[in-house]
Design an enzyme around this catalytic site. Structure first.
Site, PDB file in Angstrom:
ATOM      1  N   ASP A 140      -6.991 -10.439  -6.215  1.00 42.15           N
ATOM      2  CA  ASP A 140      -6.556 -10.403  -4.818  1.00 42.15           C
ATOM      3  C   ASP A 140      -5.091 -10.803  -4.647  1.00 42.15           C
ATOM      4  OD1 ASP A 140      -9.107  -9.649  -4.377  1.00 42.15           O
ATOM      5  OD2 ASP A 140      -9.693 -11.380  -3.161  1.00 42.15           O
ATOM      6  N   GLY A 160      -7.371  -7.696  -0.076  1.00 43.27           N
ATOM      7  CA  GLY A 160      -7.995  -7.801  -1.398  1.00 43.27           C
ATOM      8  C   GLY A 160      -8.791  -6.588  -1.843  1.00 43.27           C
ATOM      9  N   ASP A 335       4.017  12.135   1.658  1.00 35.94           N
ATOM     10  CA  ASP A 335       4.371  11.359   2.845  1.00 35.94           C
ATOM     11  C   ASP A 335       5.724  11.829   3.412  1.00 35.94           C
ATOM     12  OD1 ASP A 335       3.934   8.905   4.483  1.00 35.94           O
ATOM     13  OD2 ASP A 335       5.782   8.260   3.510  1.00 35.94           O
ATOM     14  N   GLU A 364       2.849  15.687   4.729  1.00 30.73           N
ATOM     15  CA  GLU A 364       2.707  15.086   6.058  1.00 30.73           C
ATOM     16  C   GLU A 364       3.848  15.614   6.917  1.00 30.73           C
ATOM     17  OE1 GLU A 364       2.904  10.813   8.403  1.00 30.73           O
ATOM     18  OE2 GLU A 364       4.177  11.218   6.698  1.00 30.73           O
TER      19      GLU A 364
HETATM   20 CA   LIG Z   1      -9.509  -7.466  -5.094  1.00 31.14          CA
END
Ligand SMILES: [Ca+2]
Ligand SMILES: [Ca+2]
Length: 619
Positions: A140, A160, A335, A364
């Site tokens: 995380d 996370g 993008d 995009e």
């Molecule tokens: Ca994680």
């Protein structure tokens, strides 16, 4: 990407020299490779460079402004064998340096089990890896990264979520009828918090890339990304990667140590892009407006890359090819498409298709007219500059579909907007390659946009899954996740309930969803699975009829099957005048509701306001 570099023959001392691309392959069409070699003081200490490897030739040693870079143009001839190429840097005052550079074999599975392309047969699921599911709580945060904040209670923090979380839910996606996963960028975003949109926040969205060649280790790194793509392919799912050519994060290593001043678009003072597409299409545009659109920066913390610089262009093209071959992805969503240099865009698309003929690339293109949308991809216009992009994210159809669902019917309003927008498909070379959608990470969520009206939700899903193009569903739409971008876009990027260990409720499981959420999930799933089996929807033609009093009927058809989609956006119940539609109905007198399997005679059919059905005609 770190090559250990031996000094002389003693191997006694090591130092880090970085080479990009981090490896290459033999048998690629892109065989003139430009190696970017990055090491402090490299330029002034190296006299010349030698490569002795059968089939590999050093064409040119390029010295640029920065003393920390050398660029080597090499040619890899067609019959070169894979192996380790030893590159010898002869130094002025020291022993030569040797760098190992690996040439691998190109996968024989390209176009067979990987790099398959994404077509109108597919259904795309867009998710944000940080917000979908946390499959590994040990990744995380990392103390050695610039931003260590990770707090699910703060909508601006990282939460996370990761690639293991995606792998854990491939069955869920298969069950929903998804065929393709598109994730917001997975590349490393080693950024400090930024002040984006007036609030301090993490770049959990992934669009501030600091190292293309590393998948962010908070998502699981390159090895897990490879595993995720392989697992998806094994499950029969494809993967689209999100590309950002226009900008990088300001902490990107090549921004902190720039090879040359014009690596980025420089201005005498900070200049933001106007975010406007019209100057690029407009025959009367000033150069001033054009330059601001393309060369202005997207935000102060996202430097705007100068793709007119051939070294920048090569870097970006080679990364795109590298990632396609390394991971075996099936498509790219690009993008901020029109913010990049147009010539560069055509060059990178060409290069990708040469090496991967089945690859899908859509851009995009956030614009408000079909004309402008078609301008930035392959079109039927006679214009001075022709873009070669396969398709776009179809914003004009999105706006039209919302008007169709939400506006009262009128001569040019309501569902006539859908009809007239599709009528303008004549502008596109192949509108089937457009990605069609109701929402994404930058937009208000679909269910909120239809006023949480389930009848409108079903009508919208019917259109999305049966109109032309490659449909995309934003994660959570299937369980009625809602919100407007208020107070900001974090509200439309909430965690998928149940994606985190200890979540009180798990909406990946039908027994933990509400009845209404199950109605939504089952509706999408049923239609998505039917769609997969329907040649008329996925490969057939489209015929639409002028809407009458808000009654909109269109057909998808081929030689085997005819699908009729009928929607009543008007105020009254209606019995269609079937004679109008005989061109497609032929002699059919019955139809099957593809959701309920119910068989109905046409002649007694009546449709109430806000009802919408997908029928298969029965001969
Ligand atoms: Ca994680
Ligand atoms: Ca730009």
């Amino acid at each position: 990407m770190i090559c250990f570099l031996w000094i002389g023959k003693s191997y006694s001392q090591t130092e880090n020299v970085k080479v990009y691309p981090t490896n290459w392959w033999v048998g690629m069409k892109w065989s003139h490779v430009q190696l970017m070699v990055h090491s402090p003081g490299l330029k002034s200490t190296v006299q010349d460079v030698e490569i002795r490897y059968p089939g590999v030739q050093l064409i040119k040693l390029n010295r640029v402004e920065s003393s920390n870079y050398l660029f080597l143009d090499i040619n890899i001839s067609a019959h070169t064998k894979p192996g380790i190429v030893k590159i010898k840097f002869n130094r002025i005052h020291d022993q030569p340096l040797w760098v190992n550079y690996e040439l691998k074999s190109k996968s024989k599975e390209d176009g067979k089990t990987r790099v398959l392309g994404v077509t109108s047969k597919d259904l795309v699921y867009l998710l944000m890896p940080d917000r979908f599911s946390n499959g590994d709580t040990t990744n995380d945060f990392y103390a050695d990264m610039r931003d260590t904040d990770h707090n699910r209670k703060n909508p601006y923090d990282r939460h996370g979520g990761d690639l293991q979380g995606v792998i854990n839910h491939l069955d869920y996606l298969k069950n929903l009828g998804i065929t393709t996963i598109w994730m917001t960028p997975v590349n490393e975003n080693d950024m400090a918090r930024t002040n984006e949109g007036g609030a301090s926040r993490s770049t959990y969205h992934g669009y501030a890339i600091t190292d293309q060649y590393n998948v962010d280790k908070r998502f699981g790194g390159n090895a897990l990304y490879k595993k995720m793509v392989d697992a998806s392919h094994t499950s029969g799912l494809k993967v689209i990667q999100d590309a950002v050519y226009n900008h990088v994060g300001i902490n990107h290593w090549f921004i902190r140590d720039m090879p040359m001043k014009d690596w980025v678009n420089q201005w005498p003072q900070y200049t933001n892009t106007s975010y406007r597409d019209n100057p690029l299409v407009d025959p009367y545009a000033s150069n001033y407006d054009k330059e601001i659109s393309v060369n202005g920066w997207f935000t102060p913390f996202m430097p705007d890359l100068n793709q007119r610089n051939p070294y920048v262009s090569n870097f970006l093209i080679q990364y795109a090819i590298w990632a396609t071959e390394e991971f075996g992805i099936d498509g790219w969503r690009v993008d901020t498409y029109f913010y990049s240099d147009s010539l560069f865009l055509n060059r990178i698309n060409d290069a990708l298709i040469k090496d991967f003929p089945k690859l899908t690339v859509f851009g995009e293109v956030w614009v408000h007219t079909v004309m402008n949308s078609a301008y930035f991809c392959q079109n039927n216009f006679n214009v001075p500059f022709k873009h070669n992009l396969q398709g776009v994210t179809d914003f004009p159809l999105l706006f039209a579909m919302f008007d169709g669902l939400n506006q009262p019917f009128g001569w040019t309003e309501g569902v006539n907007r859908v009809y007239t927008t599709l009528a303008q498909d004549i502008a596109y070379k192949d509108p089937n390659r457009n990605c069609i959608f109701f929402d994404n990470h930058d937009l208000d969520r679909f269910y909120s946009m239809v006023g949480e009206d389930f009848a409108k939700y079903k009508m919208g899903i019917n259109w999305l899954l049966t109109l032309r193009g490659i449909p995309e569903i934003y994660y959570g739409t299937e369980i009625l996740m809602k919100n407007f971008k208020s107070p900001n876009d974090a509200a439309v990027r909430e965690d998928f309930p149940g994606g985190w260990p200890g979540d009180k409720i798990n909406k990946f499981l039908s027994e933990e969803r509400t009845e209404k959420e199950n109605d939504a999930f089952n509706y999408v799933s049923k239609l998505a699975h039917f769609r997969q089996s329907s040649s008329a929807i996925t490969e057939g033609r489209l015929m639409q009829y002028l809407p009458i009093n808000g009654l909109y009927i269109y057909f998808r058809y081929d030689s085997k099957q005819t699908i009729m989609v009928i929607s009543n956006t008007g105020k009254d119940s209606m019995k269609p005048e079937w004679n109008h539609y005989s061109e497609r109905l032929k002699r059919c007198t019955q139809m099957r509701n593809v959701i309920t399997n119910e068989i109905l005679p046409l002649n007694s059919f009546e449709i109430r306001p806000k009802e919408s059905f997908v029928f298969e005609l029965i001969k």
